[in-house]
Design a protein around this motif. Sequence first.
Motif, PDB file in Angstrom:
ATOM      1  N   SER A 209       0.850  -1.184   0.000  1.00 21.82           N
ATOM      2  CA  SER A 209       0.000   0.000   0.000  1.00 21.82           C
ATOM      3  C   SER A 209       0.886   1.234   0.000  1.00 21.82           C
ATOM      4  O   SER A 209       1.744   1.392   0.869  1.00 21.82           O
ATOM      5  CB  SER A 209      -0.918   0.007   1.231  1.00 21.82           C
TER       6      SER A 209
ATOM      7  N   GLU B  90      -4.181   6.757  -1.651  1.00 20.42           N
ATOM      8  CA  GLU B  90      -3.541   5.450  -1.452  1.00 20.42           C
ATOM      9  C   GLU B  90      -3.859   4.524  -2.614  1.00 20.42           C
ATOM     10  O   GLU B  90      -4.986   4.487  -3.108  1.00 20.42           O
ATOM     11  CB  GLU B  90      -4.032   4.827  -0.146  1.00 20.42           C
TER      12      GLU B  90
ATOM     13  N   SER C 208      -2.450   0.460  -4.385  1.00 25.41           N
ATOM     14  CA  SER C 208      -1.767  -0.774  -4.010  1.00 25.41           C
ATOM     15  C   SER C 208      -1.123  -1.445  -5.222  1.00 25.41           C
ATOM     16  O   SER C 208      -1.540  -1.238  -6.366  1.00 25.41           O
ATOM     17  CB  SER C 208      -2.735  -1.756  -3.340  1.00 25.41           C
TER      18      SER C 208
ATOM     19  N   THR D  25       1.189   5.586  -0.581  1.00 27.59           N
ATOM     20  CA  THR D  25       0.445   6.841  -0.493  1.00 27.59           C
ATOM     21  C   THR D  25       1.132   7.907  -1.323  1.00 27.59           C
ATOM     22  O   THR D  25       2.340   8.116  -1.213  1.00 27.59           O
ATOM     23  CB  THR D  25       0.350   7.310   0.969  1.00 27.59           C
TER      24      THR D  25
END
Length: 305
Positions: free
Chosen positions: A194, A201, A203, A196
């Motif tokens: 994950s 955010e 993945s 940011t």
Amino acid sequence: MKSKGQTRHKVIQAVSLVMTAMLLSGCSSLAREDLDLGQDRLAGIFITENYIPPGEPVLETDMYGNITFRESDQNKFYGSFQSQDGAFLPVSFPGLEGYGVYNLQVEEEETRQISRYSTCDDFFTDCHITVSEDEECMESSLYVPADLSMQYYFNPVYQQADGQIYLLPGSGISSTDGFTRGQKWSQSLAQSSSLTENGAEYSKTYRFTVNIISADSPADTELLFMDDSHRVRGQLTQAQLDALFLDERQLELPAETAYLILCQKQSSGEPDNRFLFNYGTETLEYMTAQEDAPLLTRRLQLIWP
């Protein structure tokens, strides 16, 4: 290009038993999903026939009282992969015997750009990789002789930000009476990161799947050269095919060859297997039996007249 901010890795071990297999004792650290691997990326699976005992994880507490587990450095078995004359040599882990599948990131010497290098050792077949924006998946198969007692351990391989690779001890399967012909056992390892960026955010998942498939061991192999009238124009024995594999890894076919038939006798006494290779097929692939080892897949580049 996305600038990477905070990164959180989660390691998941998924096991699928297509037919019954006994899970070995001594579960690896992969069973703990919250292990902190930092920036290290899941980059492959290295299979061994011997268990690698894991050390105890290191318990750490930060200033806020949060407790995390970190892998002890003694758990990490570092490997190497190098280039020679523009080609990469096989991945190796000194002191360990095994075979693996890898999806590595390497730096180009001239451009210094990072590119993907996906490879697997010769024991694997049916190897393919699929890539999307949020996931990279690699799958391969390992054929093992039926009715032969064996055990296999699946050790996850990670790649650090500096390019170094290491493996951690993994868990495995065992069969004391041998695998039944046609039995299939699959194991997947996946890591989701994950990240940011600018408050948003997203993945990225890396996934590896290895299929263990039980099959009869070939007792003998013969390759037939066939013409348009379906007559045999020539043939090669297994010894001749193996010599070509060890030398040139290519086969120049004689004139008038229209297609090929690969004949393999089975050690179990079952009827011979026959495989057809039509004109223009780029690669001849066949399996050979090895002593106390998986079936070895050999490939020859075909040069048609």
